[in-house]
Design an enzyme around this catalytic site. Structure first.
Site, short mmCIF file in Angstrom:
data_model
loop_
_atom_site.label_atom_id
_atom_site.label_comp_id
_atom_site.label_asym_id
_atom_site.label_seq_id
_atom_site.Cartn_x
_atom_site.Cartn_y
_atom_site.Cartn_z
N GLY A 7 40.39 -27.17 -82.93
CA GLY A 7 41.06 -26.11 -82.19
C GLY A 7 40.11 -25.48 -81.20
O GLY A 7 39.08 -24.92 -81.59
N SER A 9 39.47 -22.77 -78.22
CA SER A 9 39.95 -21.56 -77.55
C SER A 9 39.35 -21.40 -76.17
O SER A 9 39.82 -20.59 -75.37
CB SER A 9 39.59 -20.33 -78.39
OG SER A 9 38.17 -20.19 -78.46
N GLY A 10 38.28 -22.15 -75.89
CA GLY A 10 37.55 -21.97 -74.65
C GLY A 10 36.32 -21.10 -74.82
O GLY A 10 35.63 -20.80 -73.85
N VAL A 12 32.53 -20.15 -77.00
CA VAL A 12 31.34 -20.91 -77.37
C VAL A 12 31.44 -21.45 -78.79
O VAL A 12 30.97 -22.56 -79.08
CB VAL A 12 30.07 -20.04 -77.18
CG1 VAL A 12 30.08 -18.83 -78.12
CG2 VAL A 12 28.82 -20.87 -77.39
N SER A 14 34.09 -22.47 -80.76
CA SER A 14 34.90 -23.67 -80.91
C SER A 14 34.31 -24.83 -80.10
O SER A 14 34.41 -25.99 -80.51
CB SER A 14 36.35 -23.41 -80.51
OG SER A 14 36.46 -22.97 -79.17
N CYS A 94 48.31 -14.60 -87.83
CA CYS A 94 48.21 -15.61 -86.79
C CYS A 94 47.54 -16.87 -87.32
O CYS A 94 47.97 -17.99 -87.02
CB CYS A 94 47.43 -15.05 -85.59
SG CYS A 94 47.44 -16.11 -84.14
N CYS A 193 42.97 -10.88 -79.41
CA CYS A 193 43.21 -11.43 -78.07
C CYS A 193 44.18 -10.57 -77.27
O CYS A 193 44.09 -10.51 -76.04
CB CYS A 193 43.74 -12.85 -78.18
SG CYS A 193 45.30 -13.03 -79.09
#
Length: 349
Positions: A7, A9-10, A12, A14, A94, A193
């Site tokens: 997964g 997220s963009g 560092v 992940s 989530c 988020c």
């Protein structure tokens, strides 16, 4: 070759999870969830960075449109909770309903893979005696995210890898620099988020909840001031009350029926017990008799010793050794035995 879906997220964390697994010889597939509608610019930027990382590592990248799932399970959950005078914890909800479960299903059904990985700071191990997957705190206690993962099922834990659980955040930054990842110096993201996307929880909620003026009162019912909506407040809040008093006052209760914010001084703001519902037992089976555990009632709070007393209907009562400040309905109470996360649930009063 072992295959794993990471997964992305963009961020560092992940990115490093993907890079480390790729370096270890895994067949890595990147997966990014498109979560927010409208103003969710953090997600669009995250998707771009995630795609760049996948290109940099030479791995495939999939984007799954999860906006409707996120709206139903997180946005609506938050709004209804704040309207009811509680402070929901969206991250654990989530993780279970939007991220880990759907990601595992997508990996299995679309990619022929039965394992996912994320950049969370936590650890998983299998206990032969109990025949359960156990969730443990991360080695880096300052970054430990196990609190948000208490609601994961055994099936989810069995299919999940946490590559960062045995390292520190400094290790992660160093590894990112060694791999020359684009995200190596990317700033730390907000824990929530929605705040990053909208600027504040108040701004986000005001889009959905009508501001209704009401009274700020003390424990005796004396009116001390006015508020513009109980959804702007949370238990334990001190700043921003707009009330003049000889000593600091804290929010101790939100009453949606009377549309009141109830405040008290610090000495009267603690509670000796609370009830926890919607339990998920992770590392042990549900206890049938009282047990002694450490309980964490907020992400950044310390775990404190409590007596945990089982009740009916998947509920327990927690009795604290000393009155605890800031026990907040809607937040999670997570139970630990040292580094082992036993289980958790949602706080009621």
């Amino acid at each position: 070759m072992n295959k794993v879906v990471v997964g992305l997220s963009g961020g560092v964390d992940s990115s490093v999870a993907a890079a480390v697994l790729h370096h270890q010889g895994y067949e890595v597939i990147g997966l990014t969830l498109w979560l927010m509608k409208g103003k969710g610019q953090c997600c669009s930027e995250g998707m771009v960075d995630a795609a760049f990382i996948c290109e940099q590592l030479g791995i495939p990248h999939h984007i799954v449109d999860s906006r409707d799932v996120f709206q139903a399970n997180i946005v609506n959950y938050l709004v209804s909770g704040y309207e009811a005078g509680i402070t929901p914890l969206p991250c654990s909800q989530c993780n279970r309903a939007v991220k880990f479960g759907p990601m595992l299903n997508y990996a299995r059904q679309e990619l022929g893979c039965d394992r996912i990985a994320t950049g969370h700071y936590a650890r998983i191990r299998y206990d032969e005696i109990s025949q359960r997957y156990q969730l443990l705190r991360a080695i880096d206690r300052n970054k430990d995210q196990s609190y948000f993962l208490y609601d994961l099922s055994q099936e989810m834990l069995a299919g999940t890898v946490f590559p960062l659980g045995d390292q520190t955040k400094e290790d992660t930054r160093r590894i990112a620099a060694e791999f020359d990842l684009k995200t190596a110096s990317k700033p730390e993201s907000q824990d929530l988020c929605l705040i990053e996307a909208h600027g504040s929880m108040k701004t986000f909620l005001d889009q959905y909840i009508h501001q209704k003026e009401g009274d700020i009162v003390d424990l005796e019912g004396k009116v001390l001031g006015k508020h513009q909506g109980i959804h702007h407040y949370t238990i334990g809040q001190r700043k921003g009350l707009g009330v003049a008093a000889p000593e600091p006052l804290y929010v101790v209760k939100l009453d949606p029926i009377m549309n009141q914010v109830i405040v008290a001084n610090r000495a009267n703001a603690g509670r000796s017990d609370c009830t926890v519902t919607r339990l998920n037992w992770v590392s042990i089976a549900a206890p049938s008799t009282p047990i002694r555990v450490e309980t964490q009632i907020r992400y950044r709070s310390s775990a404190v010793p409590v007596d945990l007393i089982p009740l009916e209907d998947n509920r327990v009562k927690l009795v604290f050794d000393e009155p605890e400040f800031g026990i907040t309905p809607g937040q999670a109470a997570v139970f630990y035995d040292g580094e082992i996360l036993l289980g958790g649930g949602i706080i009621e009063l």
